[in-house]
Design a protein around this motif. Sequence first.
Motif, PDB file in Angstrom:
ATOM      1  N   HIS A 166      45.542  51.648  18.980  1.00 21.75           N
ATOM      2  CA  HIS A 166      44.797  52.892  19.172  1.00 21.75           C
ATOM      3  C   HIS A 166      45.593  54.046  18.572  1.00 21.75           C
ATOM      4  N   ALA A 204      35.598  50.550  15.906  1.00 22.26           N
ATOM      5  CA  ALA A 204      36.407  51.401  16.781  1.00 22.26           C
ATOM      6  C   ALA A 204      35.500  52.413  17.465  1.00 22.26           C
ATOM      7  N   TYR A 215      37.685  47.519  10.890  1.00 27.33           N
ATOM      8  CA  TYR A 215      37.445  46.999  12.234  1.00 27.33           C
ATOM      9  C   TYR A 215      36.658  48.028  13.042  1.00 27.33           C
ATOM     10  N   LEU A 243      46.593  50.362  13.143  1.00 26.81           N
ATOM     11  CA  LEU A 243      45.892  49.147  12.732  1.00 26.81           C
ATOM     12  C   LEU A 243      46.595  48.491  11.554  1.00 26.81           C
ATOM     13  N   VAL A 280      40.687  50.703  18.630  1.00 30.11           N
ATOM     14  CA  VAL A 280      40.176  49.608  17.811  1.00 30.11           C
ATOM     15  C   VAL A 280      39.770  48.480  18.763  1.00 30.11           C
ATOM     16  N   GLN A 289      44.452  54.490  12.211  1.00 31.96           N
ATOM     17  CA  GLN A 289      44.553  53.770  10.941  1.00 31.96           C
ATOM     18  C   GLN A 289      45.965  53.230  10.736  1.00 31.96           C
TER      19      GLN A 289
END
Length: 383
Positions: free
Chosen positions: A320, A300, A298, A337, A313, A334
């Motif tokens: 975030h 960011a 995605y 997400l 993101v 990461q």
Amino acid sequence: MDSFMTLAQTLETYRLKVSIQKKGYSQECYRIAQLLRAPIASKVCREVSSPDIASYRDARLLDLNSNTGKPISAATVRLEMSLLSNVFDIGRIEWGVCETNPVTNVRKPKSPPGRDRRLLPREERLIMRYCHHHKNRELYSLVVLAIETAMRQGELLNLAWEHINLRNRTAHLPETKNGTQRDVPLSLKAREAIMRMGAKTRGKVFTYTSNGFKSSWRYMMIRLSIENLHFHDLRHEACSRLFELNTLDIMEIAAISGHKSLSMLKRYTHLKASRLVKKLEGNKSRGQQVVLNHLVPYPAVASESSIGFTVKVLDFDDVHGVGYTLDAAIKAAQDALLRHLMIALRDRIFIPDPDQYLEPVNDEEIFLLDPLNTFIEPARITA
């Protein structure tokens, strides 16, 4: 008729006797006006030769469009040459102003490939948000109807209340581009778009003129920084979506869209490769496919402040990561997400496709954050 009529006189006669009987009368008048401005128009019709037509073709291809500043398209020149050919044919057969058709032996510019422009999800969201807040509420309804029904702009602007049957969920089009009537099924979204205009018993649904609507569309594309998207592309999009439903055959789609030629309908449909991949994979490891389809990178952005780094993101409001170092912020983002995607899958919450965010961000600052893979260093850190 005078056998020594000039091409200009023949074109005027054609406009008054032939063009006026056509549905595309106004468009043909524009082409005739263009031809009348050309040096070839002053020549006697029977003296016009194939080299004259070729010279007109070549000169036209070098002209610039007054609205866009770009070269005149090959399609425009082809249409003008087709009009000229018809003028000479009728002039030869019915009016006796020439013995031959000089256009016949002249090569037409190569047809451009059919447009395959699809409406991107983020573009659709931007357009819908803009239209929803536009001072003229008709703009929103017109865009929704175009995507839901595959109707042409002229068909939409000519919609009449007396031809809309909300009980049967259809809109009757008594006059279309190809000269036939048709009934268009109205989806729930299409009916809502019509009803928000305030139902009446008679009269036009929309007050937009053709030029007024074109102007509004162009202005919207400029404001939203959307490039190379024509309103007619929404008809392409609607037809493609009808195919991607996998519930309608080509004849049923043709009945909805009003295409007489199935080859023309094929030009309007450009199936998304992602849909074809799902068909190729079938039902093998379906659960795994569902999970992996959503565990994708995605967009960011990373920013730095006095207390450290933040990675946001863009497609999610609350995803975030923060850290004292950039690597730590990236790892935190990461993890956030991945956790967000897995919880959404577990709870069956809608997960947007990547790149649908509406927040204005400098493209150079964006990088892709993969919830499963190692990180690629961002191009720039926002202060």
